[in-house]
Design a protein around this motif. Structure first.
Motif, PDB file in Angstrom:
ATOM      1  N   ASP A   1      -6.650  24.542  27.119  1.00 32.87           N
ATOM      2  CA  ASP A   1      -6.231  23.643  26.001  1.00 32.87           C
ATOM      3  C   ASP A   1      -6.916  24.433  25.148  1.00 32.87           C
ATOM      4  OD1 ASP A   1      -6.223  21.863  24.088  1.00 32.87           O
ATOM      5  OD2 ASP A   1      -7.961  20.956  24.141  1.00 32.87           O
ATOM      6  N   LEU A   2      -5.685  25.369  24.721  1.00 34.60           N
ATOM      7  CA  LEU A   2      -5.522  26.484  23.457  1.00 34.60           C
ATOM      8  C   LEU A   2      -5.669  25.641  21.989  1.00 34.60           C
ATOM      9  CD1 LEU A   2      -3.051  29.113  25.415  1.00 34.60           C
ATOM     10  CD2 LEU A   2      -5.231  29.182  24.879  1.00 34.60           C
ATOM     11  N   ASP A   3      -4.409  24.699  21.884  1.00 31.88           N
ATOM     12  CA  ASP A   3      -4.380  23.935  20.457  1.00 31.88           C
ATOM     13  C   ASP A   3      -5.560  22.795  20.240  1.00 31.88           C
ATOM     14  OD1 ASP A   3      -3.394  21.536  22.162  1.00 31.88           O
ATOM     15  OD2 ASP A   3      -1.870  22.357  21.142  1.00 31.88           O
ATOM     16  N   GLY A   4      -6.622  22.658  21.039  1.00 38.56           N
ATOM     17  CA  GLY A   4      -7.382  22.151  21.108  1.00 38.56           C
ATOM     18  C   GLY A   4      -7.082  20.181  20.821  1.00 38.56           C
ATOM     19  N   ASP A   5      -5.909  20.199  21.421  1.00 36.65           N
ATOM     20  CA  ASP A   5      -5.109  17.848  21.857  1.00 36.65           C
ATOM     21  C   ASP A   5      -5.497  17.729  22.578  1.00 36.65           C
ATOM     22  OD1 ASP A   5      -3.908  19.612  23.375  1.00 36.65           O
ATOM     23  OD2 ASP A   5      -1.955  18.752  22.642  1.00 36.65           O
ATOM     24  N   GLY A   6      -6.422  18.376  23.415  1.00 32.44           N
ATOM     25  CA  GLY A   6      -7.063  17.513  24.976  1.00 32.44           C
ATOM     26  C   GLY A   6      -6.237  18.040  25.763  1.00 32.44           C
ATOM     27  N   ARG A   7      -4.852  18.569  26.250  1.00 33.31           N
ATOM     28  CA  ARG A   7      -4.253  18.858  27.204  1.00 33.31           C
ATOM     29  C   ARG A   7      -4.187  20.305  27.404  1.00 33.31           C
ATOM     30  NH1 ARG A   7      -2.445  15.266  23.409  1.00 33.31           N
ATOM     31  NH2 ARG A   7      -2.180  12.474  24.950  1.00 33.31           N
ATOM     32  N   PRO A   8      -4.207  20.484  28.383  1.00 31.84           N
ATOM     33  CA  PRO A   8      -3.529  22.620  29.090  1.00 31.84           C
ATOM     34  C   PRO A   8      -2.196  22.811  28.837  1.00 31.84           C
ATOM     35  CG  PRO A   8      -4.062  21.198  30.643  1.00 31.84           C
ATOM     36  CD  PRO A   8      -4.732  19.896  29.368  1.00 31.84           C
ATOM     37  N   GLU A   9      -2.428  24.027  27.824  1.00 31.14           N
ATOM     38  CA  GLU A   9      -1.081  24.699  27.788  1.00 31.14           C
ATOM     39  C   GLU A   9      -1.419  25.611  29.502  1.00 31.14           C
ATOM     40  OE1 GLU A   9      -1.769  22.445  24.633  1.00 31.14           O
ATOM     41  OE2 GLU A   9      -2.556  24.245  25.232  1.00 31.14           O
ATOM     42  N   THR A  10       0.006  25.931  29.850  1.00 35.70           N
ATOM     43  CA  THR A  10      -0.375  27.125  30.533  1.00 35.70           C
ATOM     44  C   THR A  10       0.781  28.014  30.284  1.00 35.70           C
ATOM     45  OG1 THR A  10      -0.130  25.561  32.411  1.00 35.70           O
ATOM     46  CG2 THR A  10       0.793  27.697  32.854  1.00 35.70           C
ATOM     47  N   VAL A  11       0.026  29.471  30.082  1.00 38.24           N
ATOM     48  CA  VAL A  11       0.711  30.566  29.343  1.00 38.24           C
ATOM     49  C   VAL A  11       1.266  31.516  30.552  1.00 38.24           C
ATOM     50  CG1 VAL A  11       0.715  32.676  27.857  1.00 38.24           C
ATOM     51  CG2 VAL A  11      -0.352  30.763  27.225  1.00 38.24           C
TER      52      VAL A  11
ATOM     53  N   VAL B   1       4.252  29.703  26.179  1.00 37.97           N
ATOM     54  CA  VAL B   1       3.491  28.755  26.628  1.00 37.97           C
ATOM     55  C   VAL B   1       3.793  27.588  26.524  1.00 37.97           C
ATOM     56  CG1 VAL B   1       1.726  27.582  25.131  1.00 37.97           C
ATOM     57  CG2 VAL B   1       2.223  30.535  24.117  1.00 37.97           C
ATOM     58  N   LEU B   2       3.320  27.272  27.885  1.00 32.15           N
ATOM     59  CA  LEU B   2       3.869  25.845  28.551  1.00 32.15           C
ATOM     60  C   LEU B   2       2.903  24.666  28.038  1.00 32.15           C
ATOM     61  CD1 LEU B   2       5.202  26.974  32.031  1.00 32.15           C
ATOM     62  CD2 LEU B   2       6.176  27.274  30.037  1.00 32.15           C
ATOM     63  N   SER B   3       3.573  23.491  27.285  1.00 32.77           N
ATOM     64  CA  SER B   3       3.078  22.129  27.150  1.00 32.77           C
ATOM     65  C   SER B   3       3.696  21.541  28.351  1.00 32.77           C
ATOM     66  CB  SER B   3       2.877  22.088  25.653  1.00 32.77           C
ATOM     67  OG  SER B   3       3.952  21.703  25.472  1.00 32.77           O
ATOM     68  N   SER B   4       3.630  20.130  28.511  1.00 25.26           N
ATOM     69  CA  SER B   4       3.577  19.040  28.768  1.00 25.26           C
ATOM     70  C   SER B   4       4.556  17.564  27.551  1.00 25.26           C
ATOM     71  CB  SER B   4       3.054  18.119  29.666  1.00 25.26           C
ATOM     72  OG  SER B   4       2.471  18.758  31.319  1.00 25.26           O
ATOM     73  N   THR B   5       6.018  17.255  27.862  1.00 24.28           N
ATOM     74  CA  THR B   5       6.438  16.007  27.192  1.00 24.28           C
ATOM     75  C   THR B   5       5.133  14.798  27.547  1.00 24.28           C
ATOM     76  OG1 THR B   5       7.920  15.406  28.715  1.00 24.28           O
ATOM     77  CG2 THR B   5       8.431  17.140  27.682  1.00 24.28           C
ATOM     78  N   ALA B   6       6.400  13.921  26.701  1.00 20.31           N
ATOM     79  CA  ALA B   6       5.609  12.767  26.847  1.00 20.31           C
ATOM     80  C   ALA B   6       5.540  12.112  28.151  1.00 20.31           C
ATOM     81  CB  ALA B   6       6.027  12.093  25.855  1.00 20.31           C
ATOM     82  N   ALA B   7       7.018  12.450  28.944  1.00 18.01           N
ATOM     83  CA  ALA B   7       7.129  12.269  30.250  1.00 18.01           C
ATOM     84  C   ALA B   7       5.779  13.047  31.483  1.00 18.01           C
ATOM     85  CB  ALA B   7       7.913  12.184  30.455  1.00 18.01           C
ATOM     86  N   GLY B   8       5.623  13.647  31.328  1.00 14.89           N
ATOM     87  CA  GLY B   8       4.664  14.709  31.537  1.00 14.89           C
ATOM     88  C   GLY B   8       5.316  15.622  31.741  1.00 14.89           C
ATOM     89  N   ALA B   9       6.642  16.086  31.787  1.00 16.65           N
ATOM     90  CA  ALA B   9       7.209  17.363  32.372  1.00 16.65           C
ATOM     91  C   ALA B   9       7.429  18.764  31.729  1.00 16.65           C
ATOM     92  CB  ALA B   9       9.304  16.727  32.334  1.00 16.65           C
ATOM     93  N   PRO B  10       7.417  19.500  31.936  1.00 22.79           N
ATOM     94  CA  PRO B  10       6.342  21.197  31.610  1.00 22.79           C
ATOM     95  C   PRO B  10       7.936  21.157  30.391  1.00 22.79           C
ATOM     96  CG  PRO B  10       6.815  21.522  33.338  1.00 22.79           C
ATOM     97  CD  PRO B  10       6.874  20.152  33.755  1.00 22.79           C
ATOM     98  N   ARG B  11       7.527  21.786  29.082  1.00 22.32           N
ATOM     99  CA  ARG B  11       8.207  22.743  28.160  1.00 22.32           C
ATOM    100  C   ARG B  11       8.096  24.192  28.384  1.00 22.32           C
ATOM    101  NH1 ARG B  11       8.058  22.224  23.315  1.00 22.32           N
ATOM    102  NH2 ARG B  11       6.541  20.144  22.759  1.00 22.32           N
ATOM    103  N   ILE B  12       9.103  25.054  27.323  1.00 18.21           N
ATOM    104  CA  ILE B  12       8.390  25.249  26.607  1.00 18.21           C
ATOM    105  C   ILE B  12       7.827  25.275  25.747  1.00 18.21           C
ATOM    106  CG2 ILE B  12       9.018  27.929  25.751  1.00 18.21           C
ATOM    107  CD1 ILE B  12      11.327  28.681  28.758  1.00 18.21           C
ATOM    108  N   ALA B  13       6.478  25.643  24.740  1.00 17.46           N
ATOM    109  CA  ALA B  13       6.492  24.890  23.488  1.00 17.46           C
ATOM    110  C   ALA B  13       7.083  26.843  22.089  1.00 17.46           C
ATOM    111  CB  ALA B  13       4.943  24.549  23.371  1.00 17.46           C
ATOM    112  N   GLU B  14       6.378  27.718  22.798  1.00 16.86           N
ATOM    113  CA  GLU B  14       6.404  28.911  21.952  1.00 16.86           C
ATOM    114  C   GLU B  14       6.790  30.383  23.262  1.00 16.86           C
ATOM    115  OE1 GLU B  14       5.360  30.293  18.265  1.00 16.86           O
ATOM    116  OE2 GLU B  14       4.639  28.420  18.943  1.00 16.86           O
ATOM    117  N   THR B  15       7.682  30.546  22.511  1.00 16.91           N
ATOM    118  CA  THR B  15       7.680  32.461  23.030  1.00 16.91           C
ATOM    119  C   THR B  15       6.372  33.449  22.048  1.00 16.91           C
ATOM    120  OG1 THR B  15       9.966  31.864  23.496  1.00 16.91           O
ATOM    121  CG2 THR B  15       9.439  34.345  23.304  1.00 16.91           C
TER     122      THR B  15
END
Length: 193
Positions: free
Chosen positions: A88-98, A116-130
């Protein structure tokens, strides 16, 4: 039997002090009863409770295999996930995958990218940051996680004539979440490869 016509008994007289003390005592009992609730009573109705930013149950980290990466690979070439870390890199309670990814190649070393990958509200992974762009022609090694900080050694080329097999520039990088974004903190340049 008739009541006596004599003077009233002192304990039968009502004074204002008597009524005030009775009212205060009764008010204290009512307040105590109002403060005591059954064990199953909630403090607020569920609809009135503020929404929490942390998920109610553990959220799985984003799956790197379920993401389409913006790499310019040869037709039909797949993407290789070379390395990954999860926290959980940004401290929001949800893990990110790098992830460190590159185009698959049987010969040579194609450039790497770090996302950096995060999850959408529906739970699908997406690229959040390069963090490292593939067009920068870099290679990444010694990729690791230190607490909530991502660290790596980034290799590069001093010129277009430097053979792609042999990077001649090296620099360590640290990426930290600060405020609302990831900040790259480069270490000193080490050009002695």
């Amino acid at each position: 039997m008739q009541p006596s016509a004599g003077p009233a008994h002192p304990h039968t007289r009502s004074r204002s002090v008597h009524w005030i003390s009775t009212a205060l005592g009764l008010g204290a009992v009512v307040a105590a009863v109002a403060l005591v609730e059954p064990a199953d009573a909630s403090q607020e109705p569920a609809a009135d409770r503020p929404a929490s930013t942390a998920p109610a149950r553990p959220v799985p980290p984003p799956d790197p295999a379920a993401v389409s990466y913006p790499l310019d690979c040869a037709p039909g070439a797949k993407t290789d996930v070379l390395s990954k870390v999860t926290a959980d890199l940004d401290g929001d309670g949800r893990p990110e995958t790098v992830v460190v990814v590159s185009c698959h190649s049987d010969v040579g070393t194609p450039p790497s990218a770090v996302y950096v990958l995060s999850s959408t509200a529906a739970g699908a992974p997406r690229i959040a940051e390069t963090l490292v762009r593939p067009q920068d022609q870099r290679e990444v090694e010694n990729f690791r996680l230190a607490g909530r900080t991502v660290k790596a050694t980034v290799l590069g080329f001093s010129s277009d004539t430097t053979p792609r097999c042999c990077p001649d520039l090296r620099r360590t990088y640290t990426w930290e979440w600060r405020g609302d974004r990831y900040v790259a903190l480069p270490g000193p340049a080490d050009n002695s490869i």
